[in-house]
Design an enzyme around this catalytic site. Structure first.
Site, PDB file in Angstrom:
ATOM      1  N   CYS A   1      -0.583   7.422   9.728  1.00  0.00           N
ATOM      2  CA  CYS A   1      -0.583   7.451   8.271  1.00  0.00           C
ATOM      3  C   CYS A   1      -1.851   6.739   7.809  1.00  0.00           C
ATOM      4  O   CYS A   1      -2.007   5.536   8.048  1.00  0.00           O
ATOM      5  CB  CYS A   1       0.661   6.752   7.730  1.00  0.00           C
ATOM      6  SG  CYS A   1       0.706   6.799   5.933  1.00  0.00           S
TER       7      CYS A   1
ATOM      8  N   CYS B   1      -4.479  10.963   0.814  1.00  0.00           N
ATOM      9  CA  CYS B   1      -3.903  11.211   2.151  1.00  0.00           C
ATOM     10  C   CYS B   1      -4.966  11.102   3.250  1.00  0.00           C
ATOM     11  O   CYS B   1      -5.809  11.998   3.405  1.00  0.00           O
ATOM     12  CB  CYS B   1      -3.203  12.565   2.218  1.00  0.00           C
ATOM     13  SG  CYS B   1      -2.151  12.724   3.678  1.00  0.00           S
ATOM     14  N   GLY B   2      -4.861  10.037   4.018  1.00  0.00           N
ATOM     15  CA  GLY B   2      -5.852   9.798   5.083  1.00  0.00           C
ATOM     16  C   GLY B   2      -5.773  10.819   6.202  1.00  0.00           C
ATOM     17  O   GLY B   2      -6.813  11.338   6.658  1.00  0.00           O
TER      18      GLY B   2
END
Ligand code: PYC
Length: 324
Positions: free
Chosen positions: A94, A244-245
């Site tokens: 994440c 969002c990585g």
């Protein structure tokens, strides 16, 4: 596992990264042994899922929270091990969460400026603490698995997307009729959820049959300083407040595969709240090594309390009746 396995108290630190919250669990988690993080994740999933539900689901958490269970690393030279989870299950990696973990470890004084290795179930990630709260993560190697895959959506027609790995599996859609703005959140969620269901119904998966559990839409950025804007639907049917990585890593893998992003070139990914992650890549054969830079801020330091008489001690089940 019986309910009594939950301790009375679990210590957490909450943060947000570009608007997306992370809850770091510092102590009070179950004994998962000292094996590789992938093995410990399976033990958590199989035998102690009540922890995830109790910590992340209502009434102590919410569907938008991502949990990060901090663990001792296998290699003592690493700064920590971490397992990420949400209201619906577990995440391989994440990106926003890892930036939140970095900010939390820094807040606790456990790490200082410079680079630190963190073990995850899908591989090691390096975090680099920079100036002005900036954190750069070097994410796991990412790649495009399939390009321009068609999927028929009931009520919408044919949609095309790329399937890519960025630490989670993504379906990335460029061509769609939507304006990516917060006021369209319900419409965007309904559409991306239909995509997710149609992928499963049509047997469209990541490598080795892995479920594609993130759907990402793109459009032109609102701010001309940025290269793109996105909307990302996460597995628990909630949208990522950050850009969002892992989704930005998957996006950069697709761009690199198309020759549209070269090593070192900056990719500023704007999210639905206008917050930005700055990405760049190095090449690793057919894959890319993604770097993602963002900032996180600690928002609370708390003890979660689990009273034995509390009927919602283990969390409130989702609307479908399943507990988390
Ligand atoms: O930043 O990679 C990410 C992420 C995944 C799910 C929510 N955020």
């Amino acid at each position: 596992m019986p309910d009594t396995a939950l301790p009375l108290r679990i210590e957490v630190i909450d943060s947000h990264t570009a608007g997306e919250p992370t809850r770091c669990v510092l102590s009070g988690g179950p004994d998962l042994g000292a094996g590789p993080l992938a093995e410990r994740l399976e033990k958590l999933r199989a035998g102690h899922d009540v922890y995830r539900r109790a910590i992340l689901c209502e009434p102590r958490g919410s569907e938008v929270l991502v949990g990060a269970l901090l663990l001792d690393p296998v290699d003592p030279a690493a700064a920590a091990g971490v397992i990420f989870f949400n209201n619906a299950g577990y995440l391989g990696m994440c990106g926003h969460g890892m930036i939140g973990v970095a900010a939390t470890l820094s807040y606790l004084g456990r790490i200082g400026p410079g680079k630190h290795r963190i073990e995850t179930p899908v591989g090691d990630v390096t975090i680099a603490l920079g100036e002005n709260d900036e954190v750069t993560i070097s994410n796991v190697a990412s790649y495009r698995y399939r390009a321009r895959v068609p999927v028929e959506l009931p009520g919408y027609g044919m949609v095309h997307g790329d399937v890519a790995w960025g630490g989670n599996w993504f379906f990335l859609i460029e061509e769609h009729p939507f304006t990516l703005s917060l006021e369209n959140e319900e419409q965007l969620t309904a559409f991306t959820w239909q995509v997710r269901l149609a992928l499963a119904a049509n047997g469209i998966t990541g490598a080795n049959g892995a479920e594609i559990d993130h759907v990402e839409l793109f459009t032109a950025a609102h701010d001309l300083a940025n290269q793109s804007r996105n909307f990302v639907l996460c597995p628990g049917k909630v949208y990522d407040r950050s850009p969002c990585g892992t989704g930005t890593s998957a996006k950069m893998a697709c761009l690199a595969a198309d020759g549209k992003l070269t090593p070192g070139q900056l990719w500023r990914q704007e999210g639905i709240l206008d917050s930005v992650f700055t990405g760049r890549v190095e090449l690793d054969g057919e894959r890319i090594l993604p770097y993602i830079t963002g900032s996180a801020y600690v928002t609370s330091e708390a003890s979660l309390i689990f009273q034995s008489s509390d009927p919602f001690r283990n969390g409130i089940p989702n609307h479908d009746g399943k507990a988390g």
